[in-house]
Design a protein around this motif. Sequence first.
Motif, PDB file in Angstrom:
ATOM      1  N   UNK A 111      -7.305   4.186  -7.949  1.00  0.00           N
ATOM      2  CA  UNK A 111      -6.120   4.012  -7.112  1.00  0.00           C
ATOM      3  C   UNK A 111      -5.370   5.340  -7.056  1.00  0.00           C
ATOM      4  N   UNK A 112      -5.114   5.827  -5.844  1.00  0.00           N
ATOM      5  CA  UNK A 112      -4.347   7.069  -5.687  1.00  0.00           C
ATOM      6  C   UNK A 112      -2.873   6.818  -5.989  1.00  0.00           C
ATOM      7  N   UNK A 113      -2.148   7.873  -6.295  1.00  0.00           N
ATOM      8  CA  UNK A 113      -0.801   7.760  -6.861  1.00  0.00           C
ATOM      9  C   UNK A 113       0.245   7.428  -5.803  1.00  0.00           C
ATOM     10  N   UNK A 114       0.246   6.182  -5.367  1.00  0.00           N
ATOM     11  CA  UNK A 114       1.323   5.690  -4.508  1.00  0.00           C
ATOM     12  C   UNK A 114       1.464   4.195  -4.708  1.00  0.00           C
ATOM     13  N   UNK A 115       2.687   3.697  -4.537  1.00  0.00           N
ATOM     14  CA  UNK A 115       2.931   2.266  -4.720  1.00  0.00           C
ATOM     15  C   UNK A 115       2.147   1.448  -3.704  1.00  0.00           C
ATOM     16  N   UNK A 116       2.073   1.924  -2.471  1.00  0.00           N
ATOM     17  CA  UNK A 116       1.359   1.158  -1.448  1.00  0.00           C
ATOM     18  C   UNK A 116      -0.125   1.053  -1.774  1.00  0.00           C
ATOM     19  N   UNK A 117      -0.695   2.118  -2.310  1.00  0.00           N
ATOM     20  CA  UNK A 117      -2.109   2.076  -2.691  1.00  0.00           C
ATOM     21  C   UNK A 117      -2.332   1.079  -3.824  1.00  0.00           C
ATOM     22  N   UNK A 118      -1.384   1.042  -4.760  1.00  0.00           N
ATOM     23  CA  UNK A 118      -1.497   0.094  -5.871  1.00  0.00           C
ATOM     24  C   UNK A 118      -1.397  -1.338  -5.358  1.00  0.00           C
ATOM     25  N   UNK A 119      -0.439  -1.617  -4.499  1.00  0.00           N
ATOM     26  CA  UNK A 119      -0.268  -2.980  -3.985  1.00  0.00           C
ATOM     27  C   UNK A 119      -1.491  -3.415  -3.182  1.00  0.00           C
ATOM     28  N   UNK A 120      -2.041  -2.523  -2.396  1.00  0.00           N
ATOM     29  CA  UNK A 120      -3.236  -2.846  -1.619  1.00  0.00           C
ATOM     30  C   UNK A 120      -4.422  -3.125  -2.534  1.00  0.00           C
ATOM     31  N   UNK A 121      -4.551  -2.308  -3.591  1.00  0.00           N
ATOM     32  CA  UNK A 121      -5.662  -2.497  -4.527  1.00  0.00           C
ATOM     33  C   UNK A 121      -5.556  -3.838  -5.246  1.00  0.00           C
ATOM     34  N   UNK A 122      -4.334  -4.228  -5.639  1.00  0.00           N
ATOM     35  CA  UNK A 122      -4.132  -5.510  -6.311  1.00  0.00           C
ATOM     36  C   UNK A 122      -4.492  -6.658  -5.372  1.00  0.00           C
ATOM     37  N   UNK A 127       4.309   5.661  -9.562  1.00  0.00           N
ATOM     38  CA  UNK A 127       4.156   4.534  -8.655  1.00  0.00           C
ATOM     39  C   UNK A 127       5.481   3.773  -8.680  1.00  0.00           C
ATOM     40  N   UNK A 128       6.327   3.974  -7.683  1.00  0.00           N
ATOM     41  CA  UNK A 128       7.641   3.326  -7.641  1.00  0.00           C
ATOM     42  C   UNK A 128       7.528   2.090  -6.738  1.00  0.00           C
ATOM     43  N   UNK A 129       7.416   0.945  -7.369  1.00  0.00           N
ATOM     44  CA  UNK A 129       7.062  -0.289  -6.665  1.00  0.00           C
ATOM     45  C   UNK A 129       8.328  -0.988  -6.190  1.00  0.00           C
ATOM     46  N   UNK A 130       8.394  -1.270  -4.894  1.00  0.00           N
ATOM     47  CA  UNK A 130       9.595  -1.886  -4.315  1.00  0.00           C
ATOM     48  C   UNK A 130       9.463  -3.387  -4.143  1.00  0.00           C
ATOM     49  N   UNK A 131       8.287  -3.921  -4.383  1.00  0.00           N
ATOM     50  CA  UNK A 131       8.054  -5.357  -4.228  1.00  0.00           C
ATOM     51  C   UNK A 131       7.688  -5.987  -5.570  1.00  0.00           C
TER      52      UNK A 131
END
Length: 752
Positions: A466-477, A493-497
């Motif tokens: 997973x690349x270093x972004x919150x959106x990439x993390x959320x998509x991967x999950x 990874x600054x997660x807003x959701x």
Amino acid sequence: MRLINTIKLSLVLIGCISTQLAAKDYFVDDKQAFSDISSNLVAGDKVILKNGTWSDFEILLEGQGTQNSPILLTAETNGKVILSGQSNLRLAGKYLEVSGLVFKNGYTPSSAVIEFRKNKSKLAYNSRVTQVVIDNYNNPDKRESDYWVALYGQHNQFDHSHLVGKRNKGVTVAVRLNTEQSQQNYHKIDNNFFGYRPTFGSNGGETLRIGTSHYSLTDSHTLVENNYFERTNGEVEIISVKSGKNIIRNNVFFEARGTLTLRHGNGNLIEENIFLGNGVDHTGGIRVINKDQIVKNNYLEGLTGYRFGSGFTVMNGVPNSSINRYHQVENATIENNTFVNVQHIQLAAGSDAERSAAPKNSVMKNNLIINQNKQQPFTTFDDVSGIAFSNNVANTKVLDELAYGVKTHTIALSKADNGLLYPESTNIKAGAKRGLKVLKKEDTGVSWYPKVPALVKFDSGKTHTVTASASALLTAIENAQSGDVLELDNGQYDVSKLVKIDKALTIKAKNLGQAKLTFQRSTLFEIHDGGSLKLDGLSISGENAPDAINNSVVRTKKWGMIENYRFEMHNSKITHLDINHSFHFFVTGKGAMADEVVLTSNTFDNVTGNVISLNTEIEDLGIYNAEYVIVKNNTFDNVDGALLKLYRGGSDESTFGPHLQMSNNTLNNVGLGKRNKEQASVYVHGVQVTNIKSNKFIKSAPLVVEHTVGEPKTEISNNTFNATQSPSVKELRVAGPHTAVIKNNNVLNKAG
């Protein structure tokens, strides 16, 4: 006379032919079509349900079949008729048979999924349900009770079926004796696969119950044979026999926590059952209570259970017992059983001021007891002279009071063709008979529905970078499959959701400590049904969390979880959980149950709440939030709340947990916050097994342990308490000093 008999035979043949001519096959493609024909079914009729998903379908099969011409209800193709939503099945009448159905993705709207009655007065007789599946068909309210199968009437059969994943309260299969029409019933329960039933966390998790205490002096004559019980872990009683004259034989119990318990009722026969624990915690065997019980030719191996969940238990009774308590063991015959590596055989168990009636007029003979670790397994809790020992054989010296009836031999064992261990010497006559039938799992249940593993293991799937972004993390999950690993690149990874976890997932840093998670909602991860979470090597900070109370990093759903979950965190750093007061790390919702919560090799700094909060079940009903809590090799600095709050209240004795293992941790300035109601750095109430060793407590609130029921095992050893009070252990329900083992602790500069 011959002419008369010929006429009678002709009439019978004419009757059979007319029945067959009248009988019809009905192909039914919707609920209305079934309703149109259901009240007119006659002997020999066959109802075929069209393949597909039938939602909210309450089936009543009612009619009068005959032995040679039953009324049949079946699927077009076995396993292809799915009953979902709020569906159920009731049978009422005689000679009815149902097969091929699958219940999943929903729950029963009534008291049972399958019920051998229409109502209290219209029951089923000589009827059969075979080759059906009930798969995780649970009421979403875990405390709402129902049966999956309820047998009423007489001479009914439930067989070759597959039941897995019962999670809400209530017995999986119940034989009811609440009217005369359901007593002396001669039911048959055979060749079924009873799959995983997770730890329920309170009373009400039996897999099979025959009768209830109210009717327990009534005979049932139910036969339970050739069933496979795999990891049926709901509570201490896997099978609860509460009636008389039942036969339990040729069943396999595989890694099943709990026991076959003769709880009420007399004259039951338990024979040729196989118990294979494989060393799994709390695997048990047979518990004997009441009169005239016969336990013979059973094979028990690798069982670790103790107390009421032992490999073998003979209970003490209550003098002049009421019908719902413990009747004295009398005239029990325990013979030709094999015990291999069974850790505990307990006699006169439960002896106390109330249960003071020791077993009497009973025999224990020709049994084989082999423990390869050379530890003798017997414990006696009262006078056991009422159990006459003779011709038993063991490989260890047993208790002196039993030695008169147990011969000690060096015995070599070898595995027979059935997979069981027997003495190599044929001169040893004790133990279960050679050639016992050992069921294979695949030979039970149905062949057309998979027997999948109980749990998806962490790290068992694919690894995704997973690349270093919150959106990439959320998509991967969102895209991950259960068992997958998400490996995070270096960065923040600054997660807003709020991140919903509904699968078994591992989130780990590619490089230790180089992936930093921050979050903007009241929690970062929320575990839902089907979810389990493992974190590894992360840096997690609460610095961007809302300026509000009761934030958390991980929590379960606040209410309504039906599935057990697992949470682990390793090698991670947690900081800045201090935006406002009562900022917790991990919080359980009400009704949520963790199989395990594990923290190893983490550091925590600046936490205004608790690290682990597992204390929402405060009604004192024997309910709790986690079976195993393991905390090892962590450092906790500046925590206003407690490191752990773990609570199990009430007087129920039907559970094994909670368990706490806490070792090699350092606690510095923990538990001293003004909002920490218990003023404890660690607070455990009603925990059944507590092992706290080799920890350092520095300038922290005391460790507080409160014992309730169930003969809890507590050891507090080799800890250092620096500027911290000595541990506090209290017995809340038993008079006298506490039973904890407290040893080799070092108290320095004692506070207070």
